[in-house]
Scaffold this motif. Structure first.
Motif, PDB file in Angstrom:
ATOM      1  N   LEU A   1     123.877 -40.960  35.822  1.00 17.02           N
ATOM      2  CA  LEU A   1     124.381 -40.604  34.389  1.00 17.02           C
ATOM      3  C   LEU A   1     124.981 -39.238  34.586  1.00 17.02           C
ATOM      4  O   LEU A   1     126.200 -38.906  34.181  1.00 17.02           O
ATOM      5  CB  LEU A   1     123.302 -40.825  33.289  1.00 17.02           C
ATOM      6  N   PHE A   2     124.335 -38.240  35.031  1.00 17.29           N
ATOM      7  CA  PHE A   2     124.686 -36.889  35.074  1.00 17.29           C
ATOM      8  C   PHE A   2     125.790 -36.696  36.138  1.00 17.29           C
ATOM      9  O   PHE A   2     126.507 -35.723  36.206  1.00 17.29           O
ATOM     10  CB  PHE A   2     123.620 -35.832  35.219  1.00 17.29           C
ATOM     11  N   ALA A   3     125.897 -37.768  37.099  1.00 14.34           N
ATOM     12  CA  ALA A   3     127.139 -37.544  38.061  1.00 14.34           C
ATOM     13  C   ALA A   3     128.399 -38.195  37.427  1.00 14.34           C
ATOM     14  O   ALA A   3     129.423 -38.176  37.887  1.00 14.34           O
ATOM     15  CB  ALA A   3     126.821 -38.580  39.192  1.00 14.34           C
ATOM     16  N   CYS A   4     128.261 -38.516  36.271  1.00 18.01           N
ATOM     17  CA  CYS A   4     129.417 -39.339  35.607  1.00 18.01           C
ATOM     18  C   CYS A   4     130.334 -38.320  35.012  1.00 18.01           C
ATOM     19  O   CYS A   4     129.807 -37.042  34.785  1.00 18.01           O
ATOM     20  CB  CYS A   4     129.098 -40.179  34.394  1.00 18.01           C
ATOM     21  N   GLU A   5     131.684 -38.480  34.982  1.00 20.17           N
ATOM     22  CA  GLU A   5     132.625 -37.461  34.163  1.00 20.17           C
ATOM     23  C   GLU A   5     132.239 -37.015  32.965  1.00 20.17           C
ATOM     24  O   GLU A   5     132.508 -35.896  32.339  1.00 20.17           O
ATOM     25  CB  GLU A   5     133.993 -38.078  34.325  1.00 20.17           C
TER      26      GLU A   5
ATOM     27  N   GLY B   1     126.453 -46.035  43.165  1.00 20.64           N
ATOM     28  CA  GLY B   1     125.445 -47.061  43.072  1.00 20.64           C
ATOM     29  C   GLY B   1     124.120 -46.592  43.597  1.00 20.64           C
ATOM     30  O   GLY B   1     123.048 -47.236  43.584  1.00 20.64           O
ATOM     31  N   SER B   2     124.003 -45.034  43.394  1.00 15.59           N
ATOM     32  CA  SER B   2     122.744 -44.648  43.908  1.00 15.59           C
ATOM     33  C   SER B   2     121.648 -44.765  42.922  1.00 15.59           C
ATOM     34  O   SER B   2     120.597 -44.994  43.684  1.00 15.59           O
ATOM     35  CB  SER B   2     122.819 -43.082  44.129  1.00 15.59           C
TER      36      SER B   2
ATOM     37  N   LYS C   1     110.793 -34.843  34.721  1.00 14.08           N
ATOM     38  CA  LYS C   1     110.451 -36.169  35.172  1.00 14.08           C
ATOM     39  C   LYS C   1     110.504 -37.052  33.790  1.00 14.08           C
ATOM     40  O   LYS C   1     109.422 -36.420  32.909  1.00 14.08           O
ATOM     41  CB  LYS C   1     109.477 -36.435  35.944  1.00 14.08           C
ATOM     42  N   ALA C   2     110.895 -38.005  33.655  1.00 15.69           N
ATOM     43  CA  ALA C   2     111.013 -38.574  32.535  1.00 15.69           C
ATOM     44  C   ALA C   2     109.906 -39.654  32.150  1.00 15.69           C
ATOM     45  O   ALA C   2     109.348 -40.274  33.086  1.00 15.69           O
ATOM     46  CB  ALA C   2     112.277 -39.764  32.619  1.00 15.69           C
TER      47      ALA C   2
ATOM     48  N   ALA D   1     113.979 -44.691  36.126  1.00 11.96           N
ATOM     49  CA  ALA D   1     114.750 -43.865  35.164  1.00 11.96           C
ATOM     50  C   ALA D   1     115.158 -42.721  36.044  1.00 11.96           C
ATOM     51  O   ALA D   1     116.335 -41.988  35.518  1.00 11.96           O
ATOM     52  CB  ALA D   1     113.328 -43.354  34.434  1.00 11.96           C
ATOM     53  N   GLY D   2     114.661 -42.180  36.929  1.00 13.31           N
ATOM     54  CA  GLY D   2     115.071 -40.679  37.668  1.00 13.31           C
ATOM     55  C   GLY D   2     116.504 -41.205  38.077  1.00 13.31           C
ATOM     56  O   GLY D   2     117.321 -40.317  38.063  1.00 13.31           O
ATOM     57  N   LYS D   3     116.643 -42.249  38.665  1.00 17.69           N
ATOM     58  CA  LYS D   3     117.756 -42.693  39.338  1.00 17.69           C
ATOM     59  C   LYS D   3     118.983 -42.886  38.421  1.00 17.69           C
ATOM     60  O   LYS D   3     120.061 -42.688  38.754  1.00 17.69           O
ATOM     61  CB  LYS D   3     117.579 -44.010  40.198  1.00 17.69           C
TER      62      LYS D   3
END
Ligand SMILES: Nc1ncnc2c1ncn2[C@@H]1O[C@H](COP(=O)(O)OP(=O)(O)OP(=O)(O)O)[C@@H](O)[C@H]1O
Ligand SMILES: [Mg+2]
Length: 596
Positions: free
Chosen positions: A568-572, A384-385, A412-413, A561-563
């Motif tokens: 996304l990168f925390a996804c498997e 949820g972050s 940063k995007a 965007a950052g969040k």
């Protein structure tokens, strides 16, 4: 091989299978009989979705003692007498099959009286056997009670679906009969609860409003045309009101409901380029044609019919709908007559009202395109972050969070059109699709919640009221637990309306989108998905994720965007969507060089 003639009770049972497939078929046949008998008040009482009891009480012409006994015989009908009569049928029934079929597979009690008789009659049948006939006082009309449907056909009984599904079919049949008959009062109760109570209506439009809801009826366009082959009248919805949920499509010919994929195409063609892909307009269309040009005897349930000049009917219908849509302009007009539904506050309202702030503009004072975002290697795994805080805290929604200044791989995007995030990485550029990234993040969150038995995090909404119709309500009730687990907070509000108090984090909070979302959810839930453990969860997670991502809002700030990237990168799997589409496109230095 030895050919034998089957005993009557078995032959009856087999024949009954054609007419009576489920409780809803009984509802249809009994209600149509009541209309044929001239009733203007028809009550339907159902217990346990029709398994235990289906009762239809009417104030029609009633039957004599002899008629009450003979009506359960196969081919007993008062509606046609000669072969020529088959050529111009104006009643719903004509085969003399329905009651015989019902009495073959259930226990039936008929209580009836004609106006000219002092005393009424009670007849009992079960499994095609006449059990008793007695005299009794009774109001004028018929009262058919059908108990323990399929009690003697266990195979059929086993194939009945859940109560909610069977009830949904019953409600659908009830609505099909009721919507076309504004001068008849109808009521439907299930397990002693009123589901739909329809008083006599002043006009067809009022009846449609009662059945489909004011939000549909307010936005209907009249259609009308007369030709020598067919006359068309009724209503179609404005193009901007079409929804992805099928269900409000009604065709009638000479007052009889029928289904026709072919004529549906004629309507769809008239809407071409006016509605979104996959959307289906609501319509209630009445065709009148010389009965001798319409064959209603081609389907056991009489729901399919054949026109002599099908091609002509198609063309007339298409032209009529197209013209009606063309005559009306569907720009951003304001309909002053349209009632504005008052917001309904859920239980959360009291706790929210004191904390509502005016939203602040998402200005990023610290923004520097050359800043570096920490590579999201150490994540806390809380999916949820990246999502918004619950709405009660608007100040936090756009609050800038300190970003650790540390050299890393991803800068940063830069957000393009709210849809793409461009970042610098590994000596090149990476472009992330916001929609696909969201799909992946939502998917993993839903899978986790569904398989671990927890609940996905949720964004609270200003409550949004959506009228879904009584039949769809059953679908939502049946899947209440699944929806809750995924983070939808949907409560029922009366028999046909829901209030959405919360949506999964990442879903749009826009009221119009929430309404569209409910119709999409219904579509997903109504699509039969395998009930194998694991398979169903994954399929639901995939479709809910796609839905949330498709209807999601544009990115509004770099912070979001950052969040999103962090989640996304925390996804498997951060590279592909659940259906295998790439989420991130890369351009290395060589490719950049080739551009110039
Ligand atoms: N509610 C009712 N009120 C008065 N008469 C009825 C009622 N229901 C049935 N009947 C009588 O019983 C007869 C048999 O009904 P049934 O539904 O079996 O056949 P049908 O309506 O003639 O044809 P179909 O099989 O196509 O429905 C009817 O023709 C009608 O005369
Ligand atoms: Mg009938």
């Amino acid at each position: 091989m030895h050919i034998r003639v089957l005993p009557a009770n078995i032959a009856n049972m087999i024949a009954a299978g054609e007419v009576v497939q489920r409780p809803a078929s009984v509802v249809k046949e009994l209600m149509e009989n009541a209309l044929d008998a001239g009733a203007d008040n028809i009550s339907l009482v159902v217990k346990d979705a029709g398994r235990t009891l289906i009762q239809v009480i009417d104030n029609g012409c009633g039957m004599s003692r002899e008629e009450a006994e003979i009506c359960f015989e196969r081919h007993a009908t008062s509606k046609i007498a000669t072969a020529e009569d088959l050529g111009h049928i104006l009643t719903f029934g004509f085969r003399g099959e329905a009651l015989a079929s019902i009495a073959a597979v259930a226990e039936v009690t008929l209580k009836t009286r004609r106006a000219e008789d002092q005393l009424g009659t009670v007849v009992e049948f079960a499994g095609s056997q006449h059990l008793s006939t007695t005299e009794a006082s009774a109001p004028v009309g018929c009262n058919f009670a059908v108990r323990n449907l399929f009690y003697n056909v266990p195979a059929r009984r086993k194939f009945l679906k859940s109560d909610n599904v069977e009830l949904k079919h019953i409600i659908e049949e009830f609505e099909r009969v009721a919507v076309a008959k504004p001068d008849v009062a109808f009521s439907l109760t299930h397990n002693d609860k009123d589901i739909l109570v329809l008083k006599k209506a002043k006009s067809l439009k009022f009846r449609i409003q009662d059945v489909l809801g004011a939000h549909v009826a307010d936005r209907l366009v009249d259609i009308a045309t007369k030709t020598s082959v067919v006359s068309v009248s009724g209503f179609v919805c404005r193009p901007d009101q079409s929804r992805k949920t099928p269900g409000n499509q009604f065709f009638f010919v000479n007052g009889r409901f029928f289904k026709s994929a072919y004529l549906h195409k004629a309507v769809m063609k008239a809407y071409e380029d006016m509605i979104a892909e996959g959307a289906i307009p609501s319509y209630v269309i009445f065709l009148e044609a010389d009965p001798s040009t319409v064959d209603v005897n081609i389907h056991p349930a009489k729901t399919e019919i054949k026109f002599q000049d099908e091609g002509v009917v198609f063309q007339v219908l298409y032209a009529c709908v197209k013209e009606a849509l063309g005559k009306n302009s569907f720009g951003a007009e304001i309909d002053f007559e349209q009632s504005v539904p008052l917001p309904v506050f859920g239980s959360k309202y009291e706790s929210l009202r004191d904390d509502v702030f005016a939203p602040q503009a998402p200005i990023d004072h610290e923004y520097n395109p050359f800043d570096v975002l920490t590579p999201p290697v150490h994540h806390d795994n809380s999916y949820g972050s990246y999502n918004h805080e619950p709405k009660q805290d608007y100040s936090k929604l756009f609050e800038e969070e300190p970003i650790q200044q540390q050299p890393g791989r991803i800068t940063k995007a830069l957000v393009i059109s709210g849809k793409y995030i461009v970042s610098q990485a590994q000596g090149g550029l990476i472009v992330t699709s916001v929609r696909r990234a969201r799909e992946r993040v939502l998917y993993e969150r839903f899978v986790k919640a569904l398989s671990a038995g927890g609940h996905a995090s949720q964004t609270a909404l200003f409550p949004v009221q959506v009228r879904v119709g009584a039949d769809n309500m059953q679908v939502l009730l049946e899947h209440a637990e699944l929806l809750k687990t995924c983070g939808f907070d949907i409560d029922s509000l009366g028999p046909d309306t829901v209030v959405v108090n919360g949506v999964p984090d990442g879903y749009s909070c826009d009221a119009a989108k929430v309404e569209a979302m409910v119709s999409d959810i219904l579509l997903i839930l109504s699509d039969g998905v395998s009930s194998l453990p694991g398979v169903m969860e994954a399929a639901m997670a995939e479709r809910f994720a796609k839905l949330g991502a498709a209807e999601g809002d544009l990115l509004r700030s770099d912070y979001e965007a950052g969040k999103l990237l962090e989640a996304l990168f925390a996804c498997e799997n951060a590279e592909f969507t659940p259906s295998g589409k790439i989420i991130i496109a890369r351009m290395d230095e060589d490719q950049l060089e080739k551009l110039f």
